[in-house]
Design an enzyme around this catalytic site. Structure first.
Site, PDB file in Angstrom:
ATOM      1  N   ASP A  14       0.859  -1.176   0.000  1.00 44.77           N
ATOM      2  CA  ASP A  14       0.000   0.000   0.000  1.00 44.77           C
ATOM      3  C   ASP A  14       0.909   1.243   0.000  1.00 44.77           C
ATOM      4  OD1 ASP A  14      -2.343   1.642   0.419  1.00 44.77           O
ATOM      5  OD2 ASP A  14      -1.696   1.803   2.511  1.00 44.77           O
ATOM      6  N   ASP A  16      -0.121   5.097   0.948  1.00 47.63           N
ATOM      7  CA  ASP A  16      -0.303   6.075   2.029  1.00 47.63           C
ATOM      8  C   ASP A  16      -0.276   5.384   3.392  1.00 47.63           C
ATOM      9  OD1 ASP A  16      -0.876   8.528   0.423  1.00 47.63           O
ATOM     10  OD2 ASP A  16      -2.534   7.300  -0.307  1.00 47.63           O
ATOM     11  N   GLY A  64      -7.971   3.728   3.036  1.00 45.44           N
ATOM     12  CA  GLY A  64      -7.642   2.633   2.130  1.00 45.44           C
ATOM     13  C   GLY A  64      -8.625   2.437   0.986  1.00 45.44           C
ATOM     14  N   ARG A  67     -11.807   6.866  -3.282  1.00 47.00           N
ATOM     15  CA  ARG A  67     -12.325   8.129  -2.754  1.00 47.00           C
ATOM     16  C   ARG A  67     -13.861   8.162  -2.720  1.00 47.00           C
ATOM     17  NH1 ARG A  67     -10.619  12.356  -6.566  1.00 47.00           N
ATOM     18  NH2 ARG A  67      -8.607  11.416  -6.124  1.00 47.00           N
ATOM     19  N   SER A 142      -5.399   5.307  -4.360  1.00 49.94           N
ATOM     20  CA  SER A 142      -5.234   6.717  -4.700  1.00 49.94           C
ATOM     21  C   SER A 142      -5.086   6.934  -6.200  1.00 49.94           C
ATOM     22  CB  SER A 142      -3.991   7.271  -3.996  1.00 49.94           C
ATOM     23  OG  SER A 142      -3.748   8.599  -4.410  1.00 49.94           O
ATOM     24  N   ASN A 144      -3.742   9.639  -7.113  1.00 54.31           N
ATOM     25  CA  ASN A 144      -2.548  10.497  -7.139  1.00 54.31           C
ATOM     26  C   ASN A 144      -1.278   9.707  -6.854  1.00 54.31           C
ATOM     27  OD1 ASN A 144      -4.325  12.816  -7.293  1.00 54.31           O
ATOM     28  ND2 ASN A 144      -4.718  12.489  -5.128  1.00 54.31           N
ATOM     29  N   ASP A 200      -1.657  -0.562   6.038  1.00 54.08           N
ATOM     30  CA  ASP A 200      -1.919   0.109   7.312  1.00 54.08           C
ATOM     31  C   ASP A 200      -3.406   0.313   7.562  1.00 54.08           C
ATOM     32  OD1 ASP A 200      -2.160   2.083   5.260  1.00 54.08           O
ATOM     33  OD2 ASP A 200      -2.038   3.633   6.808  1.00 54.08           O
TER      34      ASP A 200
END
Ligand code: MG
Length: 269
Positions: A14, A16, A64, A67, A142, A144, A200
């Protein structure tokens, strides 16, 4: 040498909160967006303003996940039903898309202002995998992802990137579904039982478990080791450095300590 069983040949990370210190930025951006919205709703209805909880609500509904799923999930938890809208809705429009866009605008501004720091333990782990020639992928909800990897200076360390844009293109359901992780393992020519997932988020470890991966490593940056285990982590570490530097035997609040001792999340910088 890598802190994992020998049958693990591929490594799926992952982004972020595992590779980069951006989970907190996302949590702050979600809170900013939802609190603005909820305050306006309270003003309209005359009911009490109950803010977004950047820990509990973030973990349960947002962290996770893609969006739009995050926006829908939290709104549903408050019994709020909004029209879907379109990707062209201006930020803050009272639609699922408009609120999601507002969150994205805020997180991009925060990342631009603050920069992106990778976790040094993760960088060291990636370098070791690279030296050993072991395949590595990033699997992130994401959109991004590539920009964040570049900003953190770690974009050259992966063979495969399955991000929010790939998921949208290939119609892959997001975490907690296992599909994005399975796509990454396939791209690395590795059966899931020989791949490890590093996550996470509660939704992320759940997708690792759902995919039948050989190892799900929960990365606990915020003192939620027990919840990570409950949702699918086989082992929990507070930093990837623990896997390559055996925790010198004392005071280590790591993987094999199921009691956890209520350490209260004091490890987070
Ligand atoms: Mg994460």
């Amino acid at each position: 040498m890598l802190g994992l069983p020998d049958h693990i040949h591929a490594f799926l990370f992952d982004l972020d909160g595992v590779l980069t210190q951006t989970a907190k930025v996302h949590a702050a951006a979600w809170k900013d967006m939802f609190d603005t919205f909820l305050r306006a709703e309270a003003d309209r209805s005359g009911e009490e303003f109950v803010p977004f909880d950047a820990v509990a609500d973030y973990d349960d509904y947002v962290d996770g996940r893609p969006r739009l799923d995050g926006t829908r999930g939290f709104l549903a938890s408050r019994g709020i039903d909004l029209p879907e809208g379109t990707p062209d809705d201006p930020p803050g429009t009272r639609t699922v898309q408009g609120l999601s866009t507002a969150k994205n605008v805020t997180v991009l501004r925060m990342i631009q202002e603050q920069g992106v720091q990778p976790y040094q333990g993760s960088v060291a782990y990636l370098h070791r995998l690279q030296v050993l020639g072991l395949p590595r992928a990033v699997v992130s909800s994401s959109a991004n992802c590539r920009d964040v990897l570049r900003a953190a200076g770690i974009d050259g360390l992966f063979d495969v990137v399955v991000d929010g844009l790939v998921a949208q293109r290939d119609h892959l359901p997001g975490k907690p579904a296992p599909d994005t992780y399975l796509a990454a393992a396939k791209a690395l020519n590795t059966p899931p039982e020989h791949a490890a997932v590093f996550e996470d988020a509660l939704a992320g470890v759940a997708s690792g478990r759902a995919g039948g991966f050989g190892m799900v490593v929960g990365v606990d940056r915020v003192g939620q080791a027990e919840a990570l285990r409950e949702h699918g982590a086989d082992v929990v570490v507070t930093d990837l450095a623990e896997l390559i530097e055996p925790a010198g035997g004392q005071g280590s609040d790591s993987a094999e300590d199921p009691e956890g001792g209520g350490s209260g999340g004091g490890n987070q910088a």
